[in-house]
Design an enzyme around this catalytic site. Structure first.
Site, PDB file in Angstrom:
ATOM      1  N   HIS A 121       0.819  -1.213   0.000  1.00 42.89           N
ATOM      2  CA  HIS A 121       0.000   0.000   0.000  1.00 42.89           C
ATOM      3  C   HIS A 121       0.853   1.263   0.000  1.00 42.89           C
ATOM      4  O   HIS A 121       0.400   2.322   0.423  1.00 42.89           O
ATOM      5  CB  HIS A 121      -0.953  -0.007   1.211  1.00 42.89           C
ATOM      6  CG  HIS A 121      -1.969  -1.101   1.119  1.00 42.89           C
ATOM      7  ND1 HIS A 121      -2.719  -1.518   2.190  1.00 42.89           N
ATOM      8  CD2 HIS A 121      -2.350  -1.880   0.082  1.00 42.89           C
ATOM      9  CE1 HIS A 121      -3.528  -2.494   1.803  1.00 42.89           C
ATOM     10  NE2 HIS A 121      -3.317  -2.744   0.529  1.00 42.89           N
ATOM     11  N   CYS A 129       4.756  13.366  -7.455  1.00 46.21           N
ATOM     12  CA  CYS A 129       3.923  14.421  -8.039  1.00 46.21           C
ATOM     13  C   CYS A 129       2.570  13.851  -8.466  1.00 46.21           C
ATOM     14  O   CYS A 129       2.496  12.809  -9.123  1.00 46.21           O
ATOM     15  CB  CYS A 129       4.634  15.020  -9.259  1.00 46.21           C
ATOM     16  SG  CYS A 129       3.625  16.280 -10.085  1.00 46.21           S
ATOM     17  N   GLY A 199      -1.242  -8.966  12.730  1.00 43.92           N
ATOM     18  CA  GLY A 199      -1.761  -7.616  12.975  1.00 43.92           C
ATOM     19  C   GLY A 199      -2.556  -7.042  11.835  1.00 43.92           C
ATOM     20  O   GLY A 199      -2.488  -5.842  11.545  1.00 43.92           O
TER      21      GLY A 199
HETATM   22  N1  APR Z   1      -0.752  -7.310  17.807  1.00 50.44           N
HETATM   23  C1  APR Z   1      -1.343  -7.940  16.765  1.00 50.44           C
HETATM   24  N2  APR Z   1      -2.490  -7.498  16.171  1.00 50.44           N
HETATM   25  C2  APR Z   1      -3.050  -6.372  16.675  1.00 50.44           C
HETATM   26  C3  APR Z   1      -2.495  -5.661  17.763  1.00 50.44           C
HETATM   27  C4  APR Z   1      -1.296  -6.183  18.332  1.00 50.44           C
HETATM   28  N3  APR Z   1      -0.707  -5.560  19.367  1.00 50.44           N
HETATM   29  N4  APR Z   1      -3.299  -4.582  18.024  1.00 50.44           N
HETATM   30  C5  APR Z   1      -4.302  -4.621  17.125  1.00 50.44           C
HETATM   31  N5  APR Z   1      -4.169  -5.702  16.331  1.00 50.44           N
HETATM   32  C6  APR Z   1      -5.023  -6.135  15.225  1.00 50.44           C
HETATM   33  C7  APR Z   1      -6.462  -5.721  15.342  1.00 50.44           C
HETATM   34  O1  APR Z   1      -7.191  -6.703  16.070  1.00 50.44           O
HETATM   35  C8  APR Z   1      -6.892  -5.690  13.874  1.00 50.44           C
HETATM   36  O2  APR Z   1      -7.399  -6.972  13.477  1.00 50.44           O
HETATM   37  O3  APR Z   1      -4.538  -5.490  14.067  1.00 50.44           O
HETATM   38  C9  APR Z   1      -5.594  -5.422  13.123  1.00 50.44           C
HETATM   39  C10 APR Z   1      -5.555  -4.050  12.484  1.00 50.44           C
HETATM   40  O4  APR Z   1      -6.551  -4.038  11.508  1.00 50.44           O
HETATM   41  P1  APR Z   1      -6.756  -2.743  10.621  1.00 50.44           P
HETATM   42  O5  APR Z   1      -6.810  -1.529  11.469  1.00 50.44           O
HETATM   43  O6  APR Z   1      -7.903  -3.070   9.704  1.00 50.44           O
HETATM   44  O7  APR Z   1      -5.434  -2.596   9.783  1.00 50.44           O
HETATM   45  P2  APR Z   1      -5.013  -3.426   8.516  1.00 50.44           P
HETATM   46  O8  APR Z   1      -5.498  -4.831   8.582  1.00 50.44           O
HETATM   47  O9  APR Z   1      -3.556  -3.216   8.323  1.00 50.44           O
HETATM   48  O10 APR Z   1      -5.802  -2.648   7.335  1.00 50.44           O
HETATM   49  C11 APR Z   1      -5.522  -3.070   6.005  1.00 50.44           C
HETATM   50  O11 APR Z   1      -6.920  -1.320   5.200  1.00 50.44           O
HETATM   51  O12 APR Z   1      -7.560   0.780   5.678  1.00 50.44           O
HETATM   52  C12 APR Z   1      -6.832   0.041   4.775  1.00 50.44           C
HETATM   53  O13 APR Z   1      -4.942   0.591   3.477  1.00 50.44           O
HETATM   54  C13 APR Z   1      -5.388   0.428   4.794  1.00 50.44           C
HETATM   55  O14 APR Z   1      -3.417  -0.986   4.825  1.00 50.44           O
HETATM   56  C14 APR Z   1      -4.687  -0.774   5.419  1.00 50.44           C
HETATM   57  C15 APR Z   1      -5.640  -1.899   5.100  1.00 50.44           C
END
Ligand code: APR
Length: 258
Positions: A121, A129, A199
């Protein structure tokens, strides 16, 4: 104290030939970087992430969008990699073959010693730009606090005068082709036999396809996430712990005193 699932993950690490690690925002949570599912806080609490992370949002109000991304970059520069980032760098140094794929736009994996993670991402540290797509050199210092709270006028391209945009993939944009091809190849064509999903809520495609591609190739899939996700039903091993707690434990158990 390790439970049975963690023991299975340690055995898989010891036997693995090609480990692929796939990370999301949760791995940076313990460095103080909010995840996407956390509500935006402080200055940005009245904004919806999806409102700011689109090309239209940038066209409508470039200073607001650039201000938000510079605020995020500033937070990343003030943060430190945590023991989860360090644990992943340690695994890379112990296994015969290793690939790191991240959805994160921070640079904490790199600062923990991981070489060339595949950024599906994009990155906060590779702006370009908006008009001619030429890369833009960021000033090396921590960005200025946006004046008056949020807005920060984006710099201009030295080549064409267009506005500089964050080097991240916005909603409605495709993933960088080279990154996606490299990620799928690592999972499907390069003998990945152990896949960690760490995560991530595993909700955003096409990135969320990767663990399923690993399962189709009969790889062992280990999920590390304190909460439940759609992967819980299909992962070989689910470790419902914080990444910064469990990763160091797995590394120490797999390769004691090394
Ligand atoms: N250790 C492991 N996992 C964790 C921790 C931790 N300490 N704290 C939170 N989490 C988990 C949460 O339970 C959740 O399932 O991390 C996850 C984060 O999820 P999101 O916030 O959805 O992030 P992500 O999965 O990276 O999102 C994917 O979505 O919004 C778009 O482009 C953005 O790259 C991002 C993509």
């Amino acid at each position: 104290m390790m439970d049975t699932s963690e023991h299975h993950a340690v055995e898989a690490l010891r036997a693995a030939r090609h480990v692929v690690v796939f990370t999301g925002a949760g791995i940076s949570a313990e460095s103080g970087i909010p995840t996407y599912r956390d509500a935006l806080t402080g200055l940005w609490e009245n904004f919806d992430f999806a409102e700011l992370a689109t090309p239209d949002a940038f066209r409508r109000d470039p200073a607001l969008v650039w201000g938000w991304y510079e605020w995020r970059r500033m937070n990343v520069m003030r943060a430190e990699p945590n023991t989860a980032h360090q644990g992943i760098a340690a695994i890379a140094s112990k296994v015969p073959r290793f690939t790191l794929i991240t959805q994160n736009v921070d640079n904490l994996h790199e600062r923990a010693g991981s070489n060339q993670p595949i950024h599906l991402h994009g990155s906060l540290f590779s702006p370009r730009c908006f008009a001619c797509a030429r890369p833009h050199e960021l000033s090396c210092g921590i960005p200025d606090e946006p004046q008056g709270g949020r807005r920060l006028e984006p710099p201009r391209c030295q080549h064409c005068g267009g506005r500089i945009r964050p080097g991240v993939v916005w909603f409605g944009e495709s993933l960088p082709k080279a990154a996606w091809t490299a990620a799928m190849s690592a999972v499907e064509k390069e003998g990945c036999d152990l896949f960690f999903s760490i995560g991530t809520s595993a909700m955003v495609y096409p990135a969320a396809e990767l663990p399923f591609a690993a399962l189709r190739r009969r790889a062992t899939v280990v999920q590390i996430n304190p909460d439940l996700t759609q992967l819980d039903e299909v992962a070989t091993i689910n470790l419902h712990s914080a990444a910064a707690d469990v990763l160091p434990r797995l590394v120490e158990a797999a390769w004691p005193n090394t």
